[in-house]
Structures are given as C-alpha cells and as structure tokens.
Design an enzyme around this catalytic site. Structure first.
Site, PDB file in Angstrom:
ATOM      1  N   HIS A 188     -78.500 -19.121  24.555  1.00  0.00           N
ATOM      2  CA  HIS A 188     -78.922 -18.767  25.853  1.00  0.00           C
ATOM      3  C   HIS A 188     -80.057 -19.325  26.507  1.00  0.00           C
ATOM      4  O   HIS A 188     -81.023 -19.731  25.690  1.00  0.00           O
ATOM      5  CB  HIS A 188     -78.632 -17.218  26.247  1.00  0.00           C
ATOM      6  CG  HIS A 188     -79.846 -16.386  25.235  1.00  0.00           C
ATOM      7  ND1 HIS A 188     -81.109 -16.433  25.544  1.00  0.00           N
ATOM      8  CD2 HIS A 188     -79.597 -15.931  24.111  1.00  0.00           C
ATOM      9  CE1 HIS A 188     -81.844 -15.731  24.707  1.00  0.00           C
ATOM     10  NE2 HIS A 188     -80.756 -15.509  23.692  1.00  0.00           N
ATOM     11  N   CYS A 204     -80.259 -14.945  18.085  1.00  0.00           N
ATOM     12  CA  CYS A 204     -79.867 -15.913  19.295  1.00  0.00           C
ATOM     13  C   CYS A 204     -80.789 -17.185  19.240  1.00  0.00           C
ATOM     14  O   CYS A 204     -81.910 -17.340  18.701  1.00  0.00           O
ATOM     15  CB  CYS A 204     -79.695 -15.106  20.659  1.00  0.00           C
ATOM     16  SG  CYS A 204     -78.565 -13.715  20.936  1.00  0.00           S
TER      17      CYS A 204
END
Length: 238
Positions: A188, A204
């Site tokens: 992301h 992440c």
C-alpha cells in the site's frame, strides 16, 4: 507520469559488507551532501556505504527524514527504475526483497521495474507466496484487533478510517491473499514517504503514493506475489 531510469544492476556497487549473507549491495543513495550506496541488513535495518569514508553506516528513521526534508524525495536507489532481472517467474509477478527494501515487478526480456519499499520492523517480517486478492483506491484502513490492542493511535479507528491523504494505506492498496484467505498484509501507499527504505511497518509493504499508484495500474487481481525470507536477498536479480 513516472519517468523511468534504465540502469544496470551492479554497475555502482560498493564493496561487499563483511557480514556474510547480509552483504548484497546495490545502487546509489545521496544523503545530506554525501554519496552513499545502499544495502540492507536483517533486523538491524537499512545500512548505507559511504565511499568517502569507506564505512557502512545506518540509514535510520532520523537520517531518512532529514534526507526527505532536504530533497523532497527518497534517495535514488529507492526511486522507480527498470533493471536487469533474471528470473523464471512470469511477467506480472511481484517479488519482494525485504532485505534490500526493493519490490520487483517482473517484465518481459529479463527485466523488472524496481521500486523502493518500507517493510516490517523487527519481529514483524514474514515470507511466503501469495496473490493479489483484491485492490482498492484510497482504501479504508481497519487495523486488526492485535494492532488496536497494542497501539493507542489505532484504537480510534478500530471500526475503520476512511480513505484520504492521512490514511496509513495511502492512495492505493493491493490486498494479499493465500488462496481465498486474506493474510491481513497489504502492499500500500503511505502518508510517510520518508520511511521508504526502512523497517517500519507491522508487516505490510509500504510504497510512495506515486509508486503504488503506478504499480496498481500495472498489476491485475490474481497476480503472484513472492515475499522472500529475510536472509534470502536477491543479488543481481538472480
């Protein structure tokens, strides 16, 4: 529109860092008037090589923030560029080398687009073969229960934070699935672009908003994603 710089891996390599498997090194970093070359270690985080002093030094959060504040962008090595990349994986495959803080999008002709990334901090690294299960523009961020329990900053958003420039997921998100199961990990964007090149996340993969937007436009749902085990860093795309 991003303008790519075509480079050859290994043409500007500093001396190998004398720590065995941690030693793979790549590219050039500019930092506060100094010329550095980058590599990454394991839990110790990113390190850079200063050809003037011929010493490896930490590229930590403070130095990264100072660099970004001065230059308004990340160091050269962490900017998108096309590199030679030898692999048997099909074009469209994503290969993540957390040690080097690079994400490779495999291209035809033994090439890849390489992006700089931020990865999991100490204790939050992981490895595996997953796929892009879904994608989203300006996604809602809903922290997992474990994060809500340990991070007071996440608690106000236990039921979800709307997408926007302050959202931790940034402009785009690729949701990583193992089979039909959401791994809770994502590739992301981030509102903290200076953290690219560091071990900073809860697992992440962070990218600059411009970079994740570009990657988003090139990747289809179902794309294969290989996250390398730390210590298994790629070297010259092999």
């Amino acid at each position: 529109m991003t303008r790519w710089t075509k480079t050859k891996l290994g043409t500007q390599e500093p001396p190998r860092k004398p720590r065995g498997r941690h030693a793979a090194s790549l590219a050039v970093v500019l930092s506060l008037g100094l010329v550095f070359s980058t590599t990454a270690s394991l839990a110790a985080g990113t390190q850079v090589y200063d050809p003037k002093t011929r010493m490896w030094t930490d590229y930590n959060r403070t130095k990264a923030y100072q660099y970004y504040k001065l230059h308004k962008q990340v160091p050269d090595a962490f900017r998108p560029q096309v590199v030679k990349f030898r692999t048997a994986e099909q074009p469209g495959t994503i290969i993540i080398d957390g040690n080097q803080h690079f994400l490779y999008l495999v291209q035809p002709g033994q090439q890849a687009i390489r992006y700089g990334i931020g990865v999991g901090k100490d204790g939050f690294g992981w490895a595996g073969i997953v796929r892009v299960g879904r994608t989203a523009e300006w996604p809602t961020w809903t922290p997992p229960a474990e994060m809500v329990a340990r991070d007071p900053n996440a608690r106000p958003w236990a039921n979800g934070m709307p997408g926007g420039p302050d959202n931790p997921l940034g402009a785009r998100a690729l949701y990583l699935y193992e089979g039909d199961h959401d791994t809770i990990y994502r590739i992301h964007g981030t509102p903290e672009p200076w953290t690219i090149g560091l071990d900073v996340s809860s697992g992440c993969i962070r990218m600059n908003n411009d970079d994740i937007t570009d990657l988003y436009s090139r990747v289809a749902v179902g794309a294969k994603v290989i996250v390398l085990m730390q210590g298994a860093a790629l070297y010259k795309g092999v």
